[in-house]
Design an enzyme around this catalytic site. Structure first.
Site, PDB file in Angstrom:
ATOM      1  N   TYR A 141       0.655  -1.354  -0.122  1.00 52.22           N
ATOM      2  CA  TYR A 141      -0.338   0.057  -0.098  1.00 52.22           C
ATOM      3  C   TYR A 141       0.863   1.660  -0.269  1.00 52.22           C
ATOM      4  O   TYR A 141       0.394   2.277  -0.742  1.00 52.22           O
ATOM      5  CB  TYR A 141      -1.366   0.493   1.061  1.00 52.22           C
ATOM      6  CG  TYR A 141      -1.972  -1.163   1.501  1.00 52.22           C
ATOM      7  CD1 TYR A 141      -2.268  -1.900   0.977  1.00 52.22           C
ATOM      8  CD2 TYR A 141      -3.627  -0.171   0.811  1.00 52.22           C
ATOM      9  CE1 TYR A 141      -3.689  -2.732   0.613  1.00 52.22           C
ATOM     10  CE2 TYR A 141      -4.622  -0.961   1.516  1.00 52.22           C
ATOM     11  CZ  TYR A 141      -4.705  -1.920   0.357  1.00 52.22           C
ATOM     12  OH  TYR A 141      -5.487  -2.169   0.454  1.00 52.22           O
ATOM     13  N   LYS A 192       3.230 -15.234   2.162  1.00 56.69           N
ATOM     14  CA  LYS A 192       3.607 -15.834   0.757  1.00 56.69           C
ATOM     15  C   LYS A 192       4.420 -16.467   1.055  1.00 56.69           C
ATOM     16  O   LYS A 192       5.732 -15.979  -0.318  1.00 56.69           O
ATOM     17  CB  LYS A 192       2.695 -15.711  -0.353  1.00 56.69           C
ATOM     18  CG  LYS A 192       1.395 -15.652  -1.045  1.00 56.69           C
ATOM     19  CD  LYS A 192       1.238 -17.097  -1.274  1.00 56.69           C
ATOM     20  CE  LYS A 192       1.151 -17.195  -2.653  1.00 56.69           C
ATOM     21  NZ  LYS A 192       1.218 -18.634  -3.358  1.00 56.69           N
ATOM     22  N   ASP A 225      -2.952 -17.838   0.292  1.00 55.67           N
ATOM     23  CA  ASP A 225      -4.319 -18.573  -0.717  1.00 55.67           C
ATOM     24  C   ASP A 225      -4.657 -19.334   0.044  1.00 55.67           C
ATOM     25  O   ASP A 225      -6.081 -20.193  -0.021  1.00 55.67           O
ATOM     26  CB  ASP A 225      -3.616 -19.176  -2.085  1.00 55.67           C
ATOM     27  CG  ASP A 225      -2.134 -20.188  -1.857  1.00 55.67           C
ATOM     28  OD1 ASP A 225      -1.866 -20.261  -0.274  1.00 55.67           O
ATOM     29  OD2 ASP A 225      -1.958 -20.141  -2.231  1.00 55.67           O
ATOM     30  N   ASP A 249      -6.489  -7.447   4.053  1.00 60.43           N
ATOM     31  CA  ASP A 249      -7.407  -6.280   2.339  1.00 60.43           C
ATOM     32  C   ASP A 249      -8.484  -7.431   2.488  1.00 60.43           C
ATOM     33  O   ASP A 249      -9.730  -7.659   2.432  1.00 60.43           O
ATOM     34  CB  ASP A 249      -7.111  -5.543   2.155  1.00 60.43           C
ATOM     35  CG  ASP A 249      -7.926  -4.990   1.294  1.00 60.43           C
ATOM     36  OD1 ASP A 249      -9.310  -4.366   1.978  1.00 60.43           O
ATOM     37  OD2 ASP A 249      -7.941  -4.820   0.027  1.00 60.43           O
ATOM     38  N   ASP A 253     -12.631  -8.933   3.847  1.00 54.35           N
ATOM     39  CA  ASP A 253     -13.983  -9.352   3.478  1.00 54.35           C
ATOM     40  C   ASP A 253     -13.936 -10.701   3.428  1.00 54.35           C
ATOM     41  O   ASP A 253     -14.989 -10.906   3.257  1.00 54.35           O
ATOM     42  CB  ASP A 253     -12.956  -9.095   1.351  1.00 54.35           C
ATOM     43  CG  ASP A 253     -13.583  -7.215   1.236  1.00 54.35           C
ATOM     44  OD1 ASP A 253     -13.573  -6.721   2.779  1.00 54.35           O
ATOM     45  OD2 ASP A 253     -14.001  -6.563   0.521  1.00 54.35           O
TER      46      ASP A 253
HETATM   47  C1  IPM Z   1     -10.331  -1.627   3.237  1.00 59.32           C
HETATM   48  C2  IPM Z   1     -11.019  -0.519   2.574  1.00 59.32           C
HETATM   49  C3  IPM Z   1     -10.178   0.698   2.007  1.00 59.32           C
HETATM   50  C4  IPM Z   1      -8.189  -1.028   1.831  1.00 59.32           C
HETATM   51  C5  IPM Z   1      -9.968   1.552   0.739  1.00 59.32           C
HETATM   52  C6  IPM Z   1     -10.734   2.331   0.993  1.00 59.32           C
HETATM   53  C7  IPM Z   1      -8.728   2.490   0.957  1.00 59.32           C
HETATM   54  O1  IPM Z   1     -10.738  -1.672   1.316  1.00 59.32           O
HETATM   55  O2  IPM Z   1     -10.159  -0.463   5.123  1.00 59.32           O
HETATM   56  O3  IPM Z   1     -10.196  -2.434   3.817  1.00 59.32           O
HETATM   57  O4  IPM Z   1      -7.941  -0.993   0.792  1.00 59.32           O
HETATM   58  O5  IPM Z   1      -7.583  -0.575   2.857  1.00 59.32           O
HETATM   59 MG    MG Z   2     -11.087  -4.215   2.442  1.00 61.42          MG
END
Ligand code: IPM
Ligand code: MG
Length: 370
Positions: A141, A192, A225, A249, A253
């Site tokens: 990032y 990884k 993975d 990230d 999710d």
């Molecule tokens: C998160 C989001 C952010 C990230 C974006 C909005 C920059 O996806 O907080 O997970 O990628 O970290």
């Molecule tokens: Mg995210």
């Protein structure tokens, strides 16, 4: 002494959900003696429209001075054409980077009442309680070099760099081991190392922290993975997962979806504790985004943002009891079948964002009138 909270609702549903959080904060002020000074400002697209930038130095100064930041969400399709440096997300990334919020705690908890709403079978997710600890200020990032350049043959090249130093890895590993000690005492570290040198270093440094500082916590290393695969195969095998910025990230999710709704999940982003004051910078935000498709329609689920405030009560405001009270109230609201659209199921009652806020306040009121 009153504590200072900076509220940054941001864009899209960030506004609506934060309105409900403000009511909850007021409730704790009126009924539980919480003393806070709240200041509210803009971030993301809203800040771009007001000030020409997704965050300003003045807002950053407020964030530095605050005991914690409550953050809504940023982004929207109307900002997609902006220069990269002006995009709403840059506001959030600057907050994370400049406040050095290196540890991002993302709990993935399956509320009993929502187990049916998971994309997995109920028995795989009922009772699920995972904590993902994502490194938040390093890796690809922020790594240099980065950018898009022109090549002599007319092609273009996009570059980002995955880079981690020893201390960046050790400090986030400590947060993960420390949390694990208060939960199931198990940590999975995910990278990884089979293809990336930074993954080899990650694995070795996490192992070092384990062997030297937390030998009693069970540590397993898992390739990222495979970790994704195991999360959808048998999620309950995990307690705490510690991983880098990009894998975190994605894995968070995945884990979020297991629980039935992204609209339910809070997060905390914490910096290093100051030795003298015992305080650390902190930002609390729902994991869901700005959801432009439903913004402004009073349909959003405010619970993730409300639960993020519960995390603020626990980690920044030193009010663990109040955090428990709030989480229990949310649990009862769900148990009673009150649902926003994202978690709606047959036989439940569909409510608006505002009515969901009302329902939480009603449950909180019962705790004092009993
Ligand atoms: C998160 C989001 C952010 C990230 C974006 C909005 C920059 O996806 O907080 O997970 O990628 O970290
Ligand atoms: Mg995210």
């Amino acid at each position: 002494m009153a504590q200072n909270i900076l509220v940054l609702p941001g864009d899209g549903i960030g506004q609506e959900v934060m309105t409900e959080v403000r009511r909850v904060v007021d409730w704790f002020g009126e009924n539980r003696g919480l003393e806070v000074n709240i200041s509210e400002d803009k971030v993301g697209g809203a800040a771009y429209e007001a000030y020409g930038a997704p965050i300003t130095d003045a807002i950053m100064d407020k964030a530095f001075a605050a005991d914690c930041v409550l953050f809504g969400a940023v982004g929207g399709p109307q900002y997609d054409m902006l220069d990269f440096s002006l995009r709403p997300e840059r506001g959030l990334l600057r907050l994370r980077k400049d406040l050095e919020l290196f540890a991002n705690l993302r709990p993935a908890i399956c509320f009993d009442a929502l187990a049916e709403a998971s994309s997995l079978k109920k028995e795989l997710v009922a009772g699920l309680d995972i904590m993902i600890v994502r490194e938040l200020t390093g890796g690809v990032y922020f790594g240099e070099p980065r950018g898009i350049s022109d090549l002599p043959d007319g092609q273009r090249r996009g570059i980002n760099t995955q880079v981690y130093d020893t201390e960046e890895i050790r400090r986030v590993a400590r947060v993960a081991f420390d949390l694990a000690g208060k939960r199931g005492n198990r940590v999975h570290s995910s990278e990884k190392n089979n293809v990336m040198e930074s993954g080899i270093l990650w694995k070795e440094e996490v192992q070092w922290v384990h062997d030297n500082e937390f030998p009693d916590v069970q540590l397993d290393h898992i390739l990222a993975d495979n970790c994704g695969m195991q999360l959808v195969r048998a999620p309950k095998q995990f307690d705490v997962i510690v991983t880098d910025n990009l894998f975190g990230d994605m894995l968070s999710d995945v884990a979020a979806m297991l629980t039935g709704s992204l609209g339910m999940l809070p997060s905390a982003s914490l910096g290093a504790r100051d030795e003298a004051t015992g305080k650390s910078h902190a930002l609390y935000e729902p994991v869901h985004g700005s959801a432009p498709d439903i913004a402004g329609q009073n349909k959003a689920n405010p619970l993730a943002c409300i639960l993020s405030f519960a995390m603020a009560l626990r980690y920044s405001l030193d009010r663990g009891g109040d955090a428990d009270l709030l989480e229990a109230a949310v649990d009862r609201v769900l148990g009673a079948g009150t649902r926003t659209g994202d978690i709606m199921s047959e036989g439940s009652t569909l409510v608006s964002c505002t009515s969901m806020g009302d329902a939480v306040l009603t449950e909180l009121n019962k705790t004092i009138s009993g």
